[in-house]
Design an enzyme around this catalytic site. Sequence first.
Site, short mmCIF file in Angstrom:
data_model
loop_
_atom_site.label_atom_id
_atom_site.label_comp_id
_atom_site.label_asym_id
_atom_site.label_seq_id
_atom_site.Cartn_x
_atom_site.Cartn_y
_atom_site.Cartn_z
N GLY A 70 0.70 -0.96 0.03
CA GLY A 70 0.07 0.04 0.13
C GLY A 70 0.90 1.28 0.06
O GLY A 70 1.98 1.21 0.50
N CYS A 97 5.33 -6.09 1.72
CA CYS A 97 5.61 -4.61 1.49
C CYS A 97 4.76 -3.91 2.65
O CYS A 97 5.35 -3.97 3.77
CB CYS A 97 5.20 -4.08 0.37
N TYR A 98 3.88 -3.10 2.54
CA TYR A 98 3.29 -2.36 3.67
C TYR A 98 2.54 -3.34 4.65
O TYR A 98 2.65 -2.93 5.78
CB TYR A 98 2.27 -1.40 2.83
N HIS A 184 7.73 -7.36 -3.39
CA HIS A 184 6.38 -7.87 -4.14
C HIS A 184 6.77 -9.27 -4.73
O HIS A 184 7.14 -9.35 -5.99
CB HIS A 184 6.02 -6.95 -5.01
N GLU A 186 4.26 -11.15 -5.88
CA GLU A 186 3.36 -11.21 -6.84
C GLU A 186 3.72 -10.83 -8.32
O GLU A 186 2.89 -11.21 -9.41
CB GLU A 186 1.86 -10.80 -6.62
N ASP A 242 -17.93 -14.43 -21.32
CA ASP A 242 -18.99 -14.62 -19.87
C ASP A 242 -20.28 -15.14 -20.01
O ASP A 242 -20.39 -16.13 -19.14
CB ASP A 242 -18.75 -12.92 -19.55
N LYS A 390 -11.00 -13.54 -15.58
CA LYS A 390 -11.28 -13.95 -16.91
C LYS A 390 -10.56 -15.26 -17.44
O LYS A 390 -11.24 -16.19 -18.09
CB LYS A 390 -10.82 -12.95 -18.03
#
Length: 535
Positions: A70, A97-98, A184, A186, A242, A390
């Site tokens: 963040g 991180c944060y 990070h 990710e 979808d 998706k």
Amino acid sequence: MTAPILDDVTQTPAPPAHRPVLVVDFGAQYAQLIARRVREARVYSEIVPHSTSAEAMLAKDPAAIILSGGPASVYADGAPFVDPALFEAGVPVLGICYGFQAMAKALGGEVAQTGLREYGGTEVAVCEAGVLLSGTPEHQTAWMSHGDAVHRAPDGFDVLATSPGSPVAAFEDTTRRLYGVQWHPEVKHSAHGQAVLEHFLYDGAGLAPDWTPGNVIAEQVEAIRAQVGDKRVICGLSGGVDSSVAAALVQRAVGDQLTCVFVDHGLLRSGEAEQVEQDFVAATGVNLVVVDAQERFLEALAGVTDPETKRKIIGREFIRVFEQAARDVVTAAGAHGEEVEFLVQGTLYPDVVESGGGEGAANIKSHHNVGGLPEDLQFSLIEPLRTLFKDEVRAVGLELGVPEAIVWRQPFPGPGLGIRIIGEVTRERLDTLRAADAIAREELTLAGLDREIWQCPVVLLADVRSVGVQGDGRTYGHPVVLRPVSSEDAMTADWTRLPYDVLARISTRVTNEVADVNRVTLDVTSKPPGTIEWE
């Protein structure tokens, strides 16, 4: 094609059977990405805002919790904080991180500025692998984005890594199953980031990688059957991935209790109506009502050139046509003593997150995605995809047997070709654009580029003519524009660098095979400043 709007909607969403890994969003640009990476490890995840109380989080019975990054500083006034009760509940927690700094501060560690900010690729030195960094190199590149740093780990934690700007870049307390990294994991720029996440999930939290398309289908089929019972269901089918996958999933659950309504407004690309009527029905066995409204839309659009007016007309007419089709289905069902109580909607998880993390999301989405049925029709929503991204929807679609041509269909705007004709929409101009678009799509498919690009709109500049030479004679035809773009979410996009030979084949075929077109141009504008569609 955009799904119709629904007023006065009630909803009874079915939660997945898997206990969630909660991603607590502290305002990070990567919160959704964390959730996606967890799911790539075949573990179910959900995002919750940091304002959610520890009590509310624990009420979800989480299998683990991940605290995101963040923009705030943990010691700034009003900075988001972590309730220490979260660390006392016995739930495995990973801070990023944060979230890493907030965990350290909440548990008695020290967080301060080092005077050395770290942004982008940073070398991390591993001093003890532990559980979290097991099998990763002693020196590795990780993606940092911070000005504060953990200077001292809380009591009971082992320091696993350091970096030039982070005296404590990673730590863990395996007894309490608490873990954290300053970087990070990710993002793909962190060389061993996915391994770090999987070590936390599999080894730290003891979770099994069993979030698979097959399990998703089994869980949703059971939940839909419990929700629907013996009632009838209606779905506005657009032919897009979808709505198609949502319909296929509901059809798998309740069979011929489902009726799909497909409105052909005449603004589709070549072969799309047939693809829905033939391929989708053949693959799923769904009951399909097709409404041919082409003349109605052409009449309504006659003489209209303003793009916003075109959009409003197309949206209005679509709603009116779907209203009547829905009434017809309800009437037919009523004649047999059946009640139509449910409407299928292809809401995805990003829709829920962008509508406020799921709190109040159903109302927001129902009005914007589904709305416009008569007020005296009361429906409950079935949203079997509302926990999926998706790419997960595509995987589920393939597992259900939805044709690949539909599963991998490129995004297509609700107003269809009506907003890819710059100028008045006429039957002749639609025929011209369909022919050019079909050639472009065919050549991209033959070149194996369908999954390399987000989409490639073809735009007809109907109010523009240019001089050309064809067959040794002067022509005065229309130009078409190719707009190939690459994107992950359509919020931003860059133009795709298609191979020159592919562009040459498209240009040659279009100018040779499509009447009234004598020029093919390429749009090389990113978004921003341009949009993906021209209108």
